[in-house]
Design a protein around this motif. Structure first.
Motif, PDB file in Angstrom:
ATOM      1  N   ARG A 101       0.838  -1.210   0.000  1.00 52.79           N
ATOM      2  CA  ARG A 101       0.000   0.000   0.000  1.00 52.79           C
ATOM      3  C   ARG A 101       0.869   1.256   0.000  1.00 52.79           C
ATOM      4  O   ARG A 101       0.605   2.217  -0.744  1.00 52.79           O
ATOM      5  N   LEU A 102       1.923   1.255   0.818  1.00 57.52           N
ATOM      6  CA  LEU A 102       2.835   2.403   0.845  1.00 57.52           C
ATOM      7  C   LEU A 102       3.564   2.554  -0.490  1.00 57.52           C
ATOM      8  O   LEU A 102       3.748   3.679  -0.982  1.00 57.52           O
ATOM      9  N   LEU A 103       3.989   1.419  -1.064  1.00 56.80           N
ATOM     10  CA  LEU A 103       4.739   1.453  -2.322  1.00 56.80           C
ATOM     11  C   LEU A 103       3.937   2.148  -3.424  1.00 56.80           C
ATOM     12  O   LEU A 103       4.489   2.950  -4.192  1.00 56.80           O
ATOM     13  N   TYR A 104       2.636   1.832  -3.498  1.00 56.06           N
ATOM     14  CA  TYR A 104       1.825   2.345  -4.611  1.00 56.06           C
ATOM     15  C   TYR A 104       0.961   3.557  -4.237  1.00 56.06           C
ATOM     16  O   TYR A 104       0.265   4.096  -5.091  1.00 56.06           O
ATOM     17  N   SER A 105       0.991   3.971  -2.973  1.00 55.88           N
ATOM     18  CA  SER A 105       0.193   5.144  -2.581  1.00 55.88           C
ATOM     19  C   SER A 105       1.035   6.233  -1.908  1.00 55.88           C
ATOM     20  O   SER A 105       0.783   7.421  -2.114  1.00 55.88           O
ATOM     21  N   HIS A 106       2.024   5.836  -1.077  1.00 57.99           N
ATOM     22  CA  HIS A 106       2.814   6.811  -0.303  1.00 57.99           C
ATOM     23  C   HIS A 106       4.295   6.402  -0.301  1.00 57.99           C
ATOM     24  O   HIS A 106       4.844   6.064   0.744  1.00 57.99           O
ATOM     25  N   PRO A 107       4.942   6.430  -1.480  1.00 59.59           N
ATOM     26  CA  PRO A 107       6.337   5.938  -1.555  1.00 59.59           C
ATOM     27  C   PRO A 107       7.339   6.764  -0.761  1.00 59.59           C
ATOM     28  O   PRO A 107       8.419   6.286  -0.461  1.00 59.59           O
ATOM     29  N   THR A 108       6.989   7.998  -0.418  1.00 63.84           N
ATOM     30  CA  THR A 108       7.925   8.834   0.354  1.00 63.84           C
ATOM     31  C   THR A 108       7.448   9.003   1.795  1.00 63.84           C
ATOM     32  O   THR A 108       7.617  10.060   2.402  1.00 63.84           O
ATOM     33  N   VAL A 109       6.844   7.938   2.334  1.00 58.52           N
ATOM     34  CA  VAL A 109       6.319   8.001   3.696  1.00 58.52           C
ATOM     35  C   VAL A 109       7.436   8.319   4.689  1.00 58.52           C
ATOM     36  O   VAL A 109       8.562   7.830   4.565  1.00 58.52           O
ATOM     37  N   LYS A 110       7.128   9.188   5.654  1.00 61.13           N
ATOM     38  CA  LYS A 110       8.111   9.565   6.678  1.00 61.13           C
ATOM     39  C   LYS A 110       8.022   8.585   7.851  1.00 61.13           C
ATOM     40  O   LYS A 110       6.936   8.088   8.170  1.00 61.13           O
ATOM     41  N   PRO A 111       9.142   8.326   8.512  1.00 56.58           N
ATOM     42  CA  PRO A 111       9.130   7.394   9.653  1.00 56.58           C
ATOM     43  C   PRO A 111       8.070   7.738  10.703  1.00 56.58           C
ATOM     44  O   PRO A 111       7.425   6.851  11.250  1.00 56.58           O
ATOM     45  N   MET A 112       7.888   9.033  10.957  1.00 53.76           N
ATOM     46  CA  MET A 112       6.955   9.424  12.013  1.00 53.76           C
ATOM     47  C   MET A 112       5.492   9.107  11.655  1.00 53.76           C
ATOM     48  O   MET A 112       4.639   9.032  12.532  1.00 53.76           O
ATOM     49  N   ASP A 113       5.210   8.935  10.337  1.00 55.09           N
ATOM     50  CA  ASP A 113       3.838   8.638   9.916  1.00 55.09           C
ATOM     51  C   ASP A 113       3.566   7.143   9.776  1.00 55.09           C
ATOM     52  O   ASP A 113       2.422   6.738   9.514  1.00 55.09           O
ATOM     53  N   LEU A 114       4.590   6.359   9.915  1.00 53.74           N
ATOM     54  CA  LEU A 114       4.463   4.906   9.688  1.00 53.74           C
ATOM     55  C   LEU A 114       3.348   4.292  10.519  1.00 53.74           C
ATOM     56  O   LEU A 114       2.579   3.467  10.044  1.00 53.74           O
TER      57      LEU A 114
END
Length: 515
Positions: free
Chosen positions: A170-183
């Motif tokens: 889901r992160l790969l195809y929606s939020h590839p630049t996710v920040k550690p604090m939002d994980l």
């Protein structure tokens, strides 16, 4: 355990920023969801891979894991065998090829990546809305997955296996630049979506969730509850402590968390018949309470064999654990005495520096000599050296053996002087005086005069002291009468021999003075 360990390495030790963080998480999923490799081997090993019943499952899993190059290769096989879908396969393959991913050696900024990814995402959306893949449900589903469509992703529950795989895809195809604090936000929503209220989180889910929340202490706490022993938490805490990541707050009994967990793990090892030796090393790495804990545990080890006892002893000696060394040596000495292994018992009591026990064993040696007329374990007694000073009885044993050696070497004068000194110095136990006096008989009967007049007087005094100090006994039985007769005969023989020797010594000394 490896799944949790690897995630902790990524989140707590690597501390990857946005961008590289997703690459690490993809590697983590690929490492632990590895059924795809065996499935790939089955499909590619068949005569016609694109017609294999698991072909589309394989392509879907490769896309779910972000292995787009391999997915394109599989689609090319479909294009070769199915002309009708060749154009669609090529289009989707181009979308896979152009998907922007921040590779390790890439210098582009996150902003550049986000712009490129947004443009690519719009292109995928356009193809889907234009109905490019309408005639091929499989390709359409793949396009939806690449768009991060949650419904399309949740339809692949069986292939995803678990919620954390779903999270990373889901992160790969929606939020590839996710920040550690939002994980943790994405992790929690992914868990809720994947479970769908049908079941409650497992202990593993709670551990992983605590890691995504960057709550180290909660990870350790959940692992302590869920896992069957302390191995994992002890080593993970130790690693985190070495990385200066663990806030080493003191626990209520004065030890920090790292040491507490290492102590617990080492204590568990001591319950094992052979792994206890590893436990020793763990205690060594606990600076506050390790030594005390080791002393307590080492005393509880059952010393079933001498080999095991020697291992324990070596461990104690290396760490200058004097009291434990003495205790072990004493236990082994007592066992040896019970098994009538007097030599072993004496060596253990000397090693323990236990004067009282050395005296007891020496008495047993002397009793054994009285019964058999010879010493056992001569090598040990002959090589006592300074150890014979441990107790008076041990000194006497060593010196008495030396008397026999001198006598055997026909050094009669030296043997006589030593024998007399043993009696006059009070080292010899009074109960052994009669034996010593009996040993003097052959020396008194020698052709040459061995004992001087003065020495003979000393022997006479000892004999009289011995006979005068005998206790009055009650009604004698037959055995006691027989023993008394033997004793009386010995005394008479000694008096006669001493009188004869005195006469010879006086004559010899007088003639020497006259000349």
């Amino acid at each position: 355990m490896e799944l949790i360990w690897n995630l902790c390495e990524i989140l707590f030790i690597e501390v990857a920023p946005a961008g590289p963080l997703l690459l690490h998480l993809l590697d983590w999923v690929r490492l632990h969801v590895c059924e795809v490799d065996s499935l790939s081997a089955d499909v590619l090993g068949s005569e016609n891979p694109s017609k294999h019943e698991s072909f589309w499952n394989l392509v879907t899993i490769l896309v779910l894991q972000g292995r787009l190059d391999e997915a394109r290769q599989m689609l090319s096989k479909e294009a070769d065998t199915s002309p009708t879908s060749a154009g669609m396969c090529r289009t989707l393959g181009d979308l896979m090829r152009t998907m922007p991913i921040l590779s390790p050696g890439n210098t582009q900024t996150l902003t550049e990546l986000e712009l490129k990814w947004q443009h690519w995402h719009e292109e995928c959306e356009r193809h889907l809305q234009d109905g490019t893949f309408t005639s091929s449900p499989h390709l359409e589903t793949l396009c939806k997955i690449m768009l991060g469509d949650e419904a399309a992703l949740l339809e692949q529950k069986e292939l995803l296996n678990n919620w954390y795989h779903f999270l990373v895809t889901r992160l790969l195809y929606s939020h590839p630049t996710v920040k550690p604090m939002d994980l943790h936000l994405y992790a929690q929503s992914s868990l809720d979506l994947f479970l769908g209220g049908e079941s409650s989180p497992e202990p593993l889910d709670n551990i992983l969730m605590a890691a995504f929340e960057f709550d180290i202490h909660q990870v350790i706490k959940e692992c302590s509850i869920a896992l069957s022993n302390w191995w994992f938490v002890a080593h993970l805490t130790d690693l985190l402590d070495h990385c200066k990541l663990l806030q080493s707050h003191n626990l209520y009994f004065g030890s920090n968390m790292r040491e507490f967990l290492l102590l617990e793990y080492a204590s568990g090892l001591f319950a094992h018949h052979s792994l206890w030796q590893l436990g020793v090393d763990y205690f060594d790495y606990c600076p506050e309470l390790g030594r005390v804990s080791l002393e307590l545990h080492i005393e509880r080890i059952p010393l079933n064999t001498e080999q095991k006892a020697l291992k324990v002893l070596r461990i104690c000696e290396q760490r200058q654990m004097t009291e434990q060394v003495r205790s072990i040596c004493k236990i082994l000495a007592m066992k040896a005495v019970r098994n009538n292994r007097l030599g072993s018992a004496l060596s253990w009591s000397i090693r323990a520096k236990d004067a009282a026990f050395a005296t007891l064993v020496s008495d047993r040696f002397l009793m054994d000599y009285c019964d058999r007329g010879c010493f056992s374990d001569l090598d040990l007694i002959d090589n006592l050296g300074p150890a014979m000073m441990l107790s008076d009885r041990l000194t006497f044993l060593g010196k008495y053996r030396e008397f026999h050696r001198l006598y055997g070497e026909k050094r009669f004068v030296d043997a006589a002087s030593l024998l007399l000194s043993l009696m006059t110095s009070q080292i010899a136990p009074r109960s052994f005086w009669m034996t010593l006096l009996t040993d003097a008989l052959p020396l008194l009967e020698q052709k040459q005069v061995i004992f001087s007049a003065e020495q003979t007087y000393e022997l006479m005094r000892c004999l009289e002291d011995l006979t005068a100090g005998r206790p009055v006994r009650g009604e004698p039985d037959a055995q006691r009468l027989q023993d008394d007769d033997i004793e009386t005969t010995k005394v008479e023989m000694l008096r006669l021999a001493l009188a004869r020797n005195l006469a010879r010594a006086i004559i010899r000394e007088g003639s020497l003075e006259g000349s």
